[in-house]
Write a protein that holds these residues in place. Structure first.
Motif, mmCIF file in Angstrom:
data_model
loop_
_atom_site.group_PDB
_atom_site.id
_atom_site.type_symbol
_atom_site.label_atom_id
_atom_site.label_comp_id
_atom_site.label_asym_id
_atom_site.label_seq_id
_atom_site.Cartn_x
_atom_site.Cartn_y
_atom_site.Cartn_z
ATOM 1 N N LYS A 1 -85.982 11.376 -26.116
ATOM 2 C CA LYS A 1 -86.028 10.726 -27.426
ATOM 3 C C LYS A 1 -84.795 11.082 -28.256
ATOM 4 O O LYS A 1 -84.272 10.240 -29.001
ATOM 5 C CB LYS A 1 -87.299 11.140 -28.156
ATOM 6 C CG LYS A 1 -88.561 10.552 -27.530
ATOM 7 C CD LYS A 1 -89.808 10.969 -28.298
ATOM 8 C CE LYS A 1 -91.059 10.356 -27.679
ATOM 9 N NZ LYS A 1 -92.290 10.759 -28.388
ATOM 10 N N TYR A 2 -84.359 12.330 -28.141
ATOM 11 C CA TYR A 2 -83.155 12.734 -28.889
ATOM 12 C C TYR A 2 -81.948 11.923 -28.443
ATOM 13 O O TYR A 2 -81.168 11.420 -29.271
ATOM 14 C CB TYR A 2 -82.914 14.221 -28.672
ATOM 15 C CG TYR A 2 -81.566 14.693 -29.180
ATOM 16 C CD1 TYR A 2 -81.330 14.873 -30.538
ATOM 17 C CD2 TYR A 2 -80.524 14.945 -28.281
ATOM 18 C CE1 TYR A 2 -80.089 15.289 -31.003
ATOM 19 C CE2 TYR A 2 -79.297 15.369 -28.735
ATOM 20 C CZ TYR A 2 -79.068 15.541 -30.093
ATOM 21 O OH TYR A 2 -77.837 15.946 -30.526
ATOM 22 N N ALA B 1 -88.791 15.150 -25.286
ATOM 23 C CA ALA B 1 -88.044 15.369 -26.526
ATOM 24 C C ALA B 1 -86.546 15.126 -26.333
ATOM 25 O O ALA B 1 -85.878 14.510 -27.179
ATOM 26 C CB ALA B 1 -88.279 16.797 -27.024
ATOM 27 N N GLU B 2 -86.023 15.604 -25.184
ATOM 28 C CA GLU B 2 -84.604 15.381 -24.895
ATOM 29 C C GLU B 2 -84.302 13.901 -24.745
ATOM 30 O O GLU B 2 -83.267 13.406 -25.235
ATOM 31 C CB GLU B 2 -84.241 16.143 -23.614
ATOM 32 C CG GLU B 2 -82.770 16.072 -23.235
ATOM 33 C CD GLU B 2 -81.878 16.851 -24.198
ATOM 34 O OE1 GLU B 2 -80.658 16.602 -24.199
ATOM 35 O OE2 GLU B 2 -82.420 17.705 -24.932
ATOM 36 N N GLY C 1 -82.297 8.334 -29.676
ATOM 37 C CA GLY C 1 -81.941 8.245 -31.087
ATOM 38 C C GLY C 1 -80.451 8.365 -31.315
ATOM 39 O O GLY C 1 -79.866 7.655 -32.150
ATOM 40 N N LEU C 2 -79.816 9.271 -30.543
ATOM 41 C CA LEU C 2 -78.370 9.432 -30.670
ATOM 42 C C LEU C 2 -77.646 8.157 -30.260
ATOM 43 O O LEU C 2 -76.675 7.738 -30.902
ATOM 44 C CB LEU C 2 -77.925 10.619 -29.784
ATOM 45 C CG LEU C 2 -76.446 11.026 -29.884
ATOM 46 C CD1 LEU C 2 -76.102 11.455 -31.311
ATOM 47 C CD2 LEU C 2 -76.155 12.163 -28.906
ATOM 48 N N GLU D 1 -90.475 18.978 -23.093
ATOM 49 C CA GLU D 1 -89.049 19.194 -23.347
ATOM 50 C C GLU D 1 -88.230 17.999 -22.871
ATOM 51 O O GLU D 1 -87.293 17.563 -23.538
ATOM 52 C CB GLU D 1 -88.597 20.472 -22.636
ATOM 53 C CG GLU D 1 -89.177 21.749 -23.252
ATOM 54 C CD GLU D 1 -88.771 22.987 -22.473
ATOM 55 O OE1 GLU D 1 -88.201 22.812 -21.376
ATOM 56 O OE2 GLU D 1 -89.009 24.118 -22.957
#
Length: 294
Positions: A206-207, A203-204, A210-211, A200
């Motif tokens: 990488k998110y 993923a956070e 990306g943002l 998690e």
């Protein structure tokens, strides 16, 4: 020859009982003594002062109705100062001691359960020793030590006790094994939870990355758009495409300058003719427009 001359020898750790016409006369210590046999002096016998041991096996029953054989070891010796009592007052010392041991053991053990008898061996031995000390002191004997060396239940009882003990140990082993498996399962579950949390978090991360990249690209596009619009307004007759080509070419030469100025940069081989500049501008422009669409 010595007896003919009236001389006798008494060995070490031994005393001799001297009589005169059949009556006790005195105790002869170790060494050589004159014994005028012609006037009625004689040796009635010898008494050892060494410590002797008597092993007594006594069968009795415990409080929980289990028959056991109790083996007692009694160490005793005759007292030199009471040698006459030890010699004359008892005809069979070993049988006398054995009778007292039987009496005490059969009076003590029936008050205990089998397990208590094993745990209280010293108490049984002390009771036997105290009783023997009181009884045998008047006969000229000293009880040095009394030990309960073994308590033997019936063979069927021993097998049953071993089976009970084995079953208890198997239950304990099963309980310990189950507890170990429980701890292992908990540890595995914790590791899975930790892996999920790590996933998690990854993923956070990488998110958010990306943002950030999307926002960076959006800011670049917005800046270029504002620059193109401002230049078109201030310089009449230029289109947005002309201004964009000029900006891209300027960035291209700035990049080449930075590569050349860096001491750690590697050699870069790229086409740099007039036609190549136009192709590079077209590639950069297309890339920026695709980024703005994303």
């Amino acid at each position: 020859m010595g007896q003919a001359l009236g001389l006798i020898q008494v060995d070490q750790s031994t005393v001799a009982i001297k009589e005169s016409f059949g009556k006790f006369d005195e105790i002869l210590e170790p060494g050589c003594h004159f014994l005028p046999w012609c006037i009625g002096k004689q040796i009635a016998g010898y008494l050892s002062l060494r410590v002797q041991q008597l092993d007594v096996r006594c069968e009795t029953k415990t409080k929980d109705n289990v028959f056991v054989n109790v083996v007692a070891s009694v160490q005793y010796r005759a007292l030199a100062e009471k040698a006459s009592d030890a010699f004359y007052r008892l005809s069979n010392t070993r049988e006398q001691i054995q009778s007292y041991v039987f009496d005490v053991i059969r009076a003590s053990v029936p008050k205990m359960n089998l397990d208590d008898a094993f745990e209280q061996k010293n108490e049984i031995a002390k009771a036997v020793e105290d009783e023997l000390e009181k009884a045998m002191s008047m006969y000229g004997y000293e009880i040095v030590q009394t030990l309960i060396v073994d308590i033997e239940p019936d063979g069927h009882v021993k097998r049953a006790m071993n089976e009970i003990n084995a079953a208890a140990r198997l239950r304990l082993a099963a309980t310990e094994k189950a507890e170990a498996e429980k701890i292992l399962q908990i540890k595995r579950a914790e590791e899975k939870i930790l892996q999920i949390k790590r996933a998690e978090g990854d993923a956070e991360s990488k998110y958010l990355a990306g943002l950030g990249i999307a926002r960076q690209r959006q800011a670049i596009v917005d800046g270029l758009r504002d620059s193109v619009l401002a230049f078109s307004e201030n310089v009449p007759g230029t289109s947005a495409k002309d201004v964009m080509d000029m900006v891209l070419v300027t960035q291209y030469f700035d990049t080449m300058k930075e590569i050349g100025a860096s001491s750690k940069s590697s050699s870069v081989f790229i086409p740099h003719g007039p036609g190549a500049v136009r192709d590079i501008a077209a590639q950069i422009r297309d890339g920026q427009l695709q980024a703005s669409l994303l």
